[in-house]
Design an enzyme around this catalytic site. Structure first.
Site, PDB file in Angstrom:
ATOM      1  N   CYS A 311       0.870  -1.233   0.110  1.00  9.90           N
ATOM      2  CA  CYS A 311      -0.066   0.057   0.019  1.00  9.90           C
ATOM      3  C   CYS A 311       0.765   1.082   0.076  1.00  9.90           C
ATOM      4  CB  CYS A 311      -0.932  -0.049   1.200  1.00  9.90           C
ATOM      5  SG  CYS A 311      -0.181  -0.402   2.778  1.00  9.90           S
ATOM      6  N   ARG A 341       9.905 -10.276   0.234  1.00  4.65           N
ATOM      7  CA  ARG A 341      10.046 -10.064   1.688  1.00  4.65           C
ATOM      8  C   ARG A 341      11.532 -11.181   1.786  1.00  4.65           C
ATOM      9  NH1 ARG A 341       4.895  -8.892   5.372  1.00  4.65           N
ATOM     10  NH2 ARG A 341       4.056  -7.231   3.871  1.00  4.65           N
ATOM     11  N   GLU A 343      12.164 -13.360   3.778  1.00  5.64           N
ATOM     12  CA  GLU A 343      11.658 -13.636   5.132  1.00  5.64           C
ATOM     13  C   GLU A 343      12.563 -13.974   6.247  1.00  5.64           C
ATOM     14  OE1 GLU A 343       8.777 -13.576   6.783  1.00  5.64           O
ATOM     15  OE2 GLU A 343       7.401 -12.825   5.319  1.00  5.64           O
ATOM     16  N   ARG A 352       4.728 -19.478   3.406  1.00  4.85           N
ATOM     17  CA  ARG A 352       5.718 -18.453   3.903  1.00  4.85           C
ATOM     18  C   ARG A 352       6.896 -18.432   2.958  1.00  4.85           C
ATOM     19  NH1 ARG A 352       6.820 -15.152   7.966  1.00  4.85           N
ATOM     20  NH2 ARG A 352       5.346 -16.257   9.335  1.00  4.85           N
ATOM     21  N   GLU A 360      -4.025  -6.201  -2.503  1.00  2.00           N
ATOM     22  CA  GLU A 360      -4.214  -4.965  -1.389  1.00  2.00           C
ATOM     23  C   GLU A 360      -5.494  -4.272  -1.634  1.00  2.00           C
ATOM     24  OE1 GLU A 360      -1.923  -4.813   1.081  1.00  2.00           O
ATOM     25  OE2 GLU A 360      -2.227  -2.706   1.690  1.00  2.00           O
ATOM     26  N   ASP A 421      -6.181 -10.025  12.358  1.00  4.52           N
ATOM     27  CA  ASP A 421      -5.812 -11.096  11.514  1.00  4.52           C
ATOM     28  C   ASP A 421      -6.700 -11.969  11.580  1.00  4.52           C
ATOM     29  OD1 ASP A 421      -2.188 -11.500  12.426  1.00  4.52           O
ATOM     30  OD2 ASP A 421      -3.225  -9.998  11.285  1.00  4.52           O
ATOM     31  N   GLU A 434      -1.909 -17.407   9.395  1.00  3.89           N
ATOM     32  CA  GLU A 434      -2.673 -15.817   9.122  1.00  3.89           C
ATOM     33  C   GLU A 434      -2.651 -16.003   7.589  1.00  3.89           C
ATOM     34  OE1 GLU A 434      -0.135 -12.598   9.685  1.00  3.89           O
ATOM     35  OE2 GLU A 434      -1.074 -11.488   8.191  1.00  3.89           O
ATOM     36  N   ASN A 437      -5.316  -9.930   6.379  1.00  2.00           N
ATOM     37  CA  ASN A 437      -5.785  -9.175   7.596  1.00  2.00           C
ATOM     38  C   ASN A 437      -6.792  -8.092   7.258  1.00  2.00           C
ATOM     39  OD1 ASN A 437      -3.984  -7.505   6.398  1.00  2.00           O
ATOM     40  ND2 ASN A 437      -2.319  -7.957   7.766  1.00  2.00           N
ATOM     41  N   CYS A 463      -6.307  -0.739   5.637  1.00  2.00           N
ATOM     42  CA  CYS A 463      -6.012  -1.543   4.266  1.00  2.00           C
ATOM     43  C   CYS A 463      -6.186  -3.150   4.662  1.00  2.00           C
ATOM     44  CB  CYS A 463      -4.600  -1.370   3.536  1.00  2.00           C
ATOM     45  SG  CYS A 463      -3.274  -1.697   4.977  1.00  2.00           S
ATOM     46  N   ARG A 470      -1.478 -17.760   0.631  1.00  4.07           N
ATOM     47  CA  ARG A 470      -2.124 -18.069   1.946  1.00  4.07           C
ATOM     48  C   ARG A 470      -3.449 -18.829   1.577  1.00  4.07           C
ATOM     49  NH1 ARG A 470       0.649 -15.312   6.201  1.00  4.07           N
ATOM     50  NH2 ARG A 470       3.252 -15.639   5.626  1.00  4.07           N
TER      51      ARG A 470
END
Ligand SMILES: Nc1ncnc2c1ncn2[C@@H]1O[C@H](COS(=O)(=O)NC(=O)[C@@H](N)CO)[C@@H](O)[C@H]1O
Ligand SMILES: [Zn+2]
Length: 504
Positions: A311, A341, A343, A352, A360, A421, A434, A437, A463, A470
């Site tokens: 975002c 990321r 991670e 992950r 988004e 979440d 998760e 969110n 957001c 996921r």
């Protein structure tokens, strides 16, 4: 005990301080201590906590001041107030102030300051512990003092002390909703099953997958449900947010406070001149290896990094603007590219990963409009997860994502502001993942990007990040990979599973 500041500074003037000029300085010092340094200080502030010039002397063209303070009219603020006061006084004697040289600056913080709470910055020359306080000697120029470096160091110490306090405490987690249990029809690891069936393969890079047509059919079916059942009905309109993020954006979004360990950084060539790169290309042509170290010396930057939170790069679109009341609330979404990321939590299956695909959802308006939009999203999500995807899931209030991404813990300032979440049960690992969110971020982004509302009310934003990896992992972990067992809302969108590769 209260915080103390002390500065010794030389004020260099354009000519020598004769005895009669020294008298003018003397009365200016008295006026500063009695009047000027008390401006803006609460009447009940104890004298010993207010900045005052505790000693001074003149030598040639230099006036040396020692200023001590508590939290009121901090020593460095007093120094600049004195500069403003003394300039015209000595101007009448045709003396100009050439320069202020800081000879010594100390800040003494009361209470225990653990080592890990002392900021790692070059300004801190020495740390001396005295019983129940710690004295920091700072190497600061007058410009650093005007830049409020000591105040930022003090604030950082407080933040680190708080984080160290919370350190032992896990992230904040407070259950909000729990769905009905669902029959356990599958207990496999969806990523392993997808690999076995050729629905995906490892990409060449860490935490990266190449999705075959079968996986993409499911991705797009889930995405269609998001668009048709949530986004369109609530009036969200599609935009395209940039996917490379320059520092300027992360400075305003706050990510520059703590996202460094997980960024995929981006650098640019110092020059496009092919001749400058010829030897690199030749080396590869001859050795088959890319001389990365030599390339590193020819790069500018890193000038930023790959999309991380998705975002922040939207906000330059409205930066510095005032939004008309009648266009609020603004409701948009972006699904135009990947997020990256590095991670630190380690990569695991498609749950992950380092490279992921997220929708988004972003909205902004008054505080009420922002909270109301979040509530309507929660309702829409609940209907999708309970009635269409028939998932076993729950939702919880957690540390706001934007605090976590700045390395902070704990809860947000107000009850309306925060992150919820959504977690899905994974039978194969008997754990909760998760998978998305919803956050009300308060005025953080409008403030960071100076966005106002016509009515003058605070502009708030929210957001919601929908991670398609996921969603897919949660869905397949509970429903397995046989489409026949899937809920009707998914089957009718997936259709025939295309099998186009056959490896020998
Ligand atoms: N490493 C990852 N692998 C796969 N999905 C991820 C990963 N990190 C985040 N996500 C997805 O992105 C969602 C939002 O990420 S977040 O960090 O929690 N929140 C944000 O970044 C907010 N800007 C909302 O997107 C997560 O709920 C998850 O669905
Ligand atoms: Zn976001």
């Amino acid at each position: 005990m209260f915080i103390r500041f002390a500065v010794t500074a030389d004020l260099h003037f354009s000519g020598s301080i004769t005895p009669d000029i020294a008298l003018a300085v003397e009365s200016a010092v008295a006026e500063a201590n009695e009047v000027v340094f008390r401006r803006g200080v609460p009447a009940d502030a104890p004298d010993e906590q207010i900045g005052r010039i505790t000693e001074w002397h003149a030598d040639g063209s230099v006036v040396t001041l020692r200023i001590e303070s508590g939290p009121y009219t901090r020593a460095h603020d007093a120094l600049f107030r004195f500069r403003k006061l003394i300039a015209p006084v000595l101007g009448r004697h045709r003396l100009g102030l050439r320069e202020i040289a800081v000879r010594r600056f100390t800040v003494t913080v009361p209470g225990h300051v653990p080592d890990e709470a002392v900021p790692k910055v070059p300004f801190i020359r020495e740390v001396v512990r005295h019983g129940e306080s710690v004295e920091l000697e700072l190497a600061c120029t007058a410009a650093d003092l005007e830049d409020r470096v000591p105040d930022r160091i003090v604030r950082l110490i407080e933040e680190k002390k708080e984080a160290a306090l919370f350190g032992g405490k896990a992230e904040h987690w407070e259950l909000v909703y729990e769905s009905q249990k669902r029959p356990r029809i599958y207990a496999g690891n969806p990523t392993e099953e997808m690999l076995a069936r050729g629905w995906l393969r490892h990409g060449a890079s860490r935490g990266q997958w190449i999705y075959a047509p079968q996986a993409v059919r499911l991705f797009r079916a889930l995405e269609e449900i998001v668009v048709e059942e949530i986004i369109r009905p609530l009036g969200f309109v599609e935009m395209i947010f940039p996917k490379f993020v320059p520092w300027e954006v992360w400075i305003r979004s706050g990510h520059a406070k703590g996202v460094y360990p997980e960024i995929y950084y981006v650098s640019t060539p110092k020059t496009r001149d092919p001749a400058y790169w010829e030897d690199i290309a030749d080396t590869f042509k001859v050795t088959g290896e890319v001389p990365v170290d030599r390339i590193r010396d020819r790069l500018d930057g890193p000038i930023g990094g790959m999309c991380y939170a998705q975002c922040p790069p939207f906000w330059p679109f409205v930066q510095g603007e005032t939004l008309a009341n009648d266009c609020l609330p603004i409701r948009v979404f972006d699904r135009s590219g990947t997020s990256h990321r590095y991670e630190s939590g380690g990569i695991h299956g498609i749950e992950r990963v380092d490279e992921f695909h997220r929708i988004e959802v972003l909205w902004l308006g008054t505080a009420d409009q922002t909270v109301e939009t979040a509530d309507r999203l929660h309702e829409a999500y609940r209907r999708v997860f309970d009635d269409l995807l028939e998932l076993e899931w729950r939702s919880a209030k957690v540390t706001p994502w934007f605090m976590a991404q700045e390395g902070l813990v704990g809860e947000s300032a107000s009850a309306d502001i925060g992150t919820r979440d959504y977690e899905a049960y994974l039978p194969y690992s008997d754990s909760w993942l998760e998978f998305q969110n919803v956050s009300v971020n308060g005025d953080k982004y409008p403030k960071g990007f100076t966005v106002k509302i016509q009515s003058g009310a605070d502009c708030w934003s929210g957001c919601s990040g929908i991670g398609l990896e996921r969603w897919t992992a949660a869905f397949l972990a509970q429903k397995g990979l046989e489409p026949a067992a899937w809920p009707e809302a998914v089957i009718r969108r997936v259709g025939e599973m295309p099998e186009i590769f056959r490896f020998l």
